[in-house]
Design a protein around this motif. Structure first.
Motif, short mmCIF file in Angstrom:
data_model
loop_
_atom_site.label_atom_id
_atom_site.label_comp_id
_atom_site.label_asym_id
_atom_site.label_seq_id
_atom_site.Cartn_x
_atom_site.Cartn_y
_atom_site.Cartn_z
N HIS A 1 42.31 -28.11 65.03
CA HIS A 1 43.65 -28.54 65.17
C HIS A 1 44.39 -26.88 65.31
O HIS A 1 44.01 -26.29 64.55
N SER B 1 49.83 -29.16 66.86
CA SER B 1 50.15 -30.28 66.02
C SER B 1 50.48 -29.46 64.48
O SER B 1 51.13 -29.21 64.31
N HIS C 1 46.81 -33.82 67.41
CA HIS C 1 47.24 -35.04 67.27
C HIS C 1 48.12 -35.15 68.26
O HIS C 1 49.28 -34.64 68.20
N ASP C 2 47.91 -36.35 69.07
CA ASP C 2 49.04 -36.80 70.03
C ASP C 2 49.51 -35.82 71.01
O ASP C 2 50.53 -36.19 71.49
N GLU D 1 43.29 -35.97 69.42
CA GLU D 1 43.03 -36.84 68.51
C GLU D 1 44.29 -37.92 68.53
O GLU D 1 45.20 -37.65 68.20
N SER E 1 46.25 -41.18 67.30
CA SER E 1 46.51 -42.13 65.91
C SER E 1 46.92 -43.48 66.11
O SER E 1 47.44 -43.74 67.11
N HIS F 1 41.75 -42.70 63.41
CA HIS F 1 41.85 -41.84 64.41
C HIS F 1 40.90 -41.68 65.69
O HIS F 1 39.55 -41.80 65.12
N ARG G 1 55.37 -41.03 65.55
CA ARG G 1 55.25 -40.02 64.88
C ARG G 1 56.45 -39.55 64.32
O ARG G 1 56.66 -39.43 63.09
#
Length: 283
Positions: A9, A13, A39-40, A64, A66, A75, A99
């Motif tokens: 990551h 993110s 993430h997303d 990744e 969610s 995930h 989110r």
């Protein structure tokens, strides 16, 4: 043998380093390939791909996603995605809206417990680093709690307030893991179930295999050796690829979270195998 770390990551993110740093660290760790799986969001991929050319290392464009199944966060990793696919980008934007709502709900619960923390506090240290399409997550909220003196470190922030079952944990409705698998395949990617040892739903592997799952992240920084052996065997039983990832998020307070780049690695042949199991891009 050439190796790959397929789960890292960046600042796009909830990591602490720019994408180019992850690639450099991968090269320094002796890897031949690294995946960027924020993430997303795919906001860090262009920078990472450019750094890959500089360092002579393969960068796997990833994400990744969610999801929620039976009230539990699940995930799903996507590899070799067409990260410019407009439909996929619209879908990711919708996930980031969820989110953002989740973050606001967490702040409300913290305030209800007498903690004077606002979203402005959360954004204070990252606003200048974030770009359009980047995400803000629980680690950023944890950072704010540490800065304001409510907890001593990230681990305490999650244990007391942010982890599942903790005082400020919330879990708004999200897409299902099966939907994430389909989205990734429709974006030309190969979907992989992330760190299954952190869930209590081994049955998902068979269900998602039927939906087009390509692999299982058996080797992960938070898995025990017994779990790694278990999920490798389970993946092979269902004809799925076995992958590995450090889940590197950078350093906070001098502590690496979850593990350094390259701490979990797999043969780089898996990178090619994932490429060969991609779905077909749809408009």
């Amino acid at each position: 043998m050439a190796y790959a770390d397929l789960h890292t990551h960046t600042l796009a993110s909830d990591g602490t380093r720019p994408p180019a740093d992850n690639v450099r660290l991968a090269a320094e760790a002796g890897l031949s390939a690294v995946a960027i799986t924020d993430h997303d969001t795919v906001g860090g991929l262009e920078e990472a791909l450019e750094a890959g050319r500089t360092h002579g290392i393969t960068v796997v464009p990833g994400v990744e996603i969610s999801t929620v199944s039976a009230g539990e966060d699940i995930h799903v990793l996507g590899y070799w995605i067409d990260y410019k696919n407009e439909r996929f980008l619209e879908r990711l934007a919708g996930l980031r809206e969820v989110r953002d709502r989740r973050n606001g709900m967490i702040i409300e619960k913290l305030q209800a417990q007498g903690l004077e923390v606002t979203m402005e506090d959360v954004l204070e240290s990252v606003r200048s680093l974030k770009r359009e399409g980047d995400t803000v997550g629980r680690p950023h909220i944890a950072d704010a709690l540490v800065r304001k003196g409510y907890v001593a470190n990230m681990a305490e922030a999650f244990d007391r307030y942010l982890a599942k079952g903790a005082a400020a944990y919330v879990n708004p409705p999200r897409i299902t893991p099966a939907e994430a698998v389909r989205w990734i395949r429709e974006a030309g990617g190969a979907p992989v179930l992330a760190h299954p040892g952190l869930y209590s739903q081994d049955g998902l592997i068979a269900e998602l295999a039927a939906e087009g799952l390509a692999g299982v992240e058996a080797y992960h920084a938070d898995h025990t050796p017994e779990q790694e052996a278990h999920y490798e065997a389970l993946a092979k039983r269902h004809g799925l690829l076995v992958t590995a990832g450090s889940d590197y998020h950078g350093e906070r307070g001098g502590v690496v979270f979850h593990a350094p780049v390259g701490a979990r690695r797999i043969s780089a042949e898996v990178v090619t195998e994932l490429y060969n199991r991609r779905g077909e891009t749809t408009a």
